[in-house]
Design a protein around this motif. Sequence first.
Motif, PDB file in Angstrom:
ATOM      1  N   ARG A 153       3.553  -0.089  29.372  1.00 60.65           N
ATOM      2  CA  ARG A 153       4.053  -0.605  28.091  1.00 60.65           C
ATOM      3  C   ARG A 153       4.755  -1.946  28.302  1.00 60.65           C
ATOM      4  N   GLN A 154       5.621  -2.016  29.301  1.00 52.72           N
ATOM      5  CA  GLN A 154       6.339  -3.257  29.589  1.00 52.72           C
ATOM      6  C   GLN A 154       5.376  -4.348  30.063  1.00 52.72           C
ATOM      7  N   ARG A 155       4.345  -3.981  30.794  1.00 48.56           N
ATOM      8  CA  ARG A 155       3.359  -4.972  31.236  1.00 48.56           C
ATOM      9  C   ARG A 155       2.621  -5.549  30.030  1.00 48.56           C
ATOM     10  N   ALA A 156       2.262  -4.692  29.079  1.00 46.84           N
ATOM     11  CA  ALA A 156       1.599  -5.171  27.851  1.00 46.84           C
ATOM     12  C   ALA A 156       2.532  -6.105  27.079  1.00 46.84           C
ATOM     13  N   MET A 157       3.811  -5.750  27.019  1.00 44.70           N
ATOM     14  CA  MET A 157       4.815  -6.591  26.353  1.00 44.70           C
ATOM     15  C   MET A 157       4.875  -7.966  27.013  1.00 44.70           C
ATOM     16  N   LEU A 158       4.895  -7.990  28.334  1.00 41.94           N
ATOM     17  CA  LEU A 158       4.994  -9.262  29.048  1.00 41.94           C
ATOM     18  C   LEU A 158       3.691 -10.055  28.969  1.00 41.94           C
ATOM     19  N   PHE A 183       4.318  -0.260  20.085  1.00 42.62           N
ATOM     20  CA  PHE A 183       5.158  -1.329  19.539  1.00 42.62           C
ATOM     21  C   PHE A 183       4.952  -1.434  18.029  1.00 42.62           C
ATOM     22  N   SER A 184       6.037  -1.540  17.297  1.00 47.07           N
ATOM     23  CA  SER A 184       5.987  -1.727  15.841  1.00 47.07           C
ATOM     24  C   SER A 184       5.795  -3.205  15.519  1.00 47.07           C
ATOM     25  N   ASP A 185       5.547  -3.502  14.251  1.00 46.41           N
ATOM     26  CA  ASP A 185       5.445  -4.905  13.831  1.00 46.41           C
ATOM     27  C   ASP A 185       6.732  -5.657  14.158  1.00 46.41           C
ATOM     28  N   ASP A 186       7.889  -5.024  13.927  1.00 48.69           N
ATOM     29  CA  ASP A 186       9.166  -5.678  14.237  1.00 48.69           C
ATOM     30  C   ASP A 186       9.323  -5.923  15.735  1.00 48.69           C
ATOM     31  N   ASP A 187       8.876  -4.969  16.546  1.00 44.84           N
ATOM     32  CA  ASP A 187       8.931  -5.162  18.003  1.00 44.84           C
ATOM     33  C   ASP A 187       8.065  -6.342  18.426  1.00 44.84           C
ATOM     34  N   ALA A 195       9.273 -13.870  19.206  1.00 44.24           N
ATOM     35  CA  ALA A 195      10.428 -14.731  18.918  1.00 44.24           C
ATOM     36  C   ALA A 195      11.241 -15.009  20.181  1.00 44.24           C
ATOM     37  N   ILE A 196      11.411 -14.010  21.025  1.00 43.62           N
ATOM     38  CA  ILE A 196      12.150 -14.220  22.275  1.00 43.62           C
ATOM     39  C   ILE A 196      11.394 -15.195  23.174  1.00 43.62           C
ATOM     40  N   ALA A 197      10.086 -14.997  23.311  1.00 41.56           N
ATOM     41  CA  ALA A 197       9.284 -15.917  24.134  1.00 41.56           C
ATOM     42  C   ALA A 197       9.352 -17.340  23.588  1.00 41.56           C
ATOM     43  N   ALA A 198       9.261 -17.482  22.269  1.00 43.81           N
ATOM     44  CA  ALA A 198       9.292 -18.815  21.655  1.00 43.81           C
ATOM     45  C   ALA A 198      10.669 -19.457  21.776  1.00 43.81           C
ATOM     46  N   PHE A 199      11.713 -18.678  21.520  1.00 39.36           N
ATOM     47  CA  PHE A 199      13.073 -19.218  21.617  1.00 39.36           C
ATOM     48  C   PHE A 199      13.369 -19.692  23.036  1.00 39.36           C
ATOM     49  N   PHE A 200      12.966 -18.888  24.025  1.00 35.25           N
ATOM     50  CA  PHE A 200      13.264 -19.289  25.395  1.00 35.25           C
ATOM     51  C   PHE A 200      12.351 -20.402  25.889  1.00 35.25           C
ATOM     52  N   ALA A 201      11.229 -20.623  25.247  1.00 37.84           N
ATOM     53  CA  ALA A 201      10.449 -21.827  25.556  1.00 37.84           C
ATOM     54  C   ALA A 201      11.284 -23.051  25.199  1.00 37.84           C
ATOM     55  N   LEU A 202      11.952 -23.007  24.057  1.00 40.79           N
ATOM     56  CA  LEU A 202      12.884 -24.080  23.680  1.00 40.79           C
ATOM     57  C   LEU A 202      14.014 -24.176  24.700  1.00 40.79           C
ATOM     58  N   SER A 203      14.632 -23.058  24.999  1.00 39.72           N
ATOM     59  CA  SER A 203      15.752 -23.046  25.939  1.00 39.72           C
ATOM     60  C   SER A 203      15.333 -23.587  27.306  1.00 39.72           C
ATOM     61  N   ASN A 204      14.158 -23.160  27.784  1.00 40.72           N
ATOM     62  CA  ASN A 204      13.660 -23.639  29.084  1.00 40.72           C
ATOM     63  C   ASN A 204      13.506 -25.145  29.094  1.00 40.72           C
ATOM     64  N   ARG A 205      12.957 -25.681  28.034  1.00 43.76           N
ATOM     65  CA  ARG A 205      12.736 -27.122  27.970  1.00 43.76           C
ATOM     66  C   ARG A 205      14.056 -27.887  27.903  1.00 43.76           C
ATOM     67  N   MET A 206      15.017 -27.345  27.166  1.00 38.44           N
ATOM     68  CA  MET A 206      16.331 -28.003  27.096  1.00 38.44           C
ATOM     69  C   MET A 206      17.046 -27.942  28.448  1.00 38.44           C
TER      70      MET A 206
END
Length: 192
Positions: free
Chosen positions: A120-125, A151-155, A161-172
């Motif tokens: 499950r965690q591998r699919a998430m990643l 995983f639900s729609d919210d999950d 959202a976490i992946a996208a937000f940290f893409a911003l954080s990584n670049r900054m």
Amino acid sequence: MTEPIATRFPVPPLDKLPEDIRERILAVQEKSGFVPNVFLAFAYRPDEFRAFFAYHDALMEKDSGLSKAEREMIVVATSAANQCHYCVIAHGAILRIRAKDPLIADQIAVNYRKADITPRQRAMLDFAMKVSREASTISEADFGALKAHGFSDDDIWDIAAIAAFFALSNRMANFTAMRPNDEFYMMGRLPK
């Protein structure tokens, strides 16, 4: 000697910061025993500091179908792919603590596909990495694969959202040359 927090932009003195930001930084220092460099580096732009940490907290601190450790797994895996030294080290420390596993962060940072995680965690990643590296290729099949793991729609939204937000954080963090605090390196590695 420890390298500077962020070499490319000045770090404002604590006593010159707006009161709400100063209070937030002091609260973090009281809880952790030090001030993570990201707080000091982002204080350079107070309005952006507030927006960044409000979104961070909304994604990383709420209760949902993802555990707090799983959220950190997303950050570590995508940050490693984005070559973000700060986020791999800082969030690797948080992951070790939240997962109560001194090995997991290093495994995920190097190659999450070989890490000691559940299918499950591998699919998430897998999905988080796709959002981080090639979001334009996401299809209904990706959603189906996640739903097959419960995983639900919210999950799914949270993973993206976490992946996208940290893409911003990584670049900054890379753009500012932000360095991880020395304290992060040993956190969660040895039993207390």
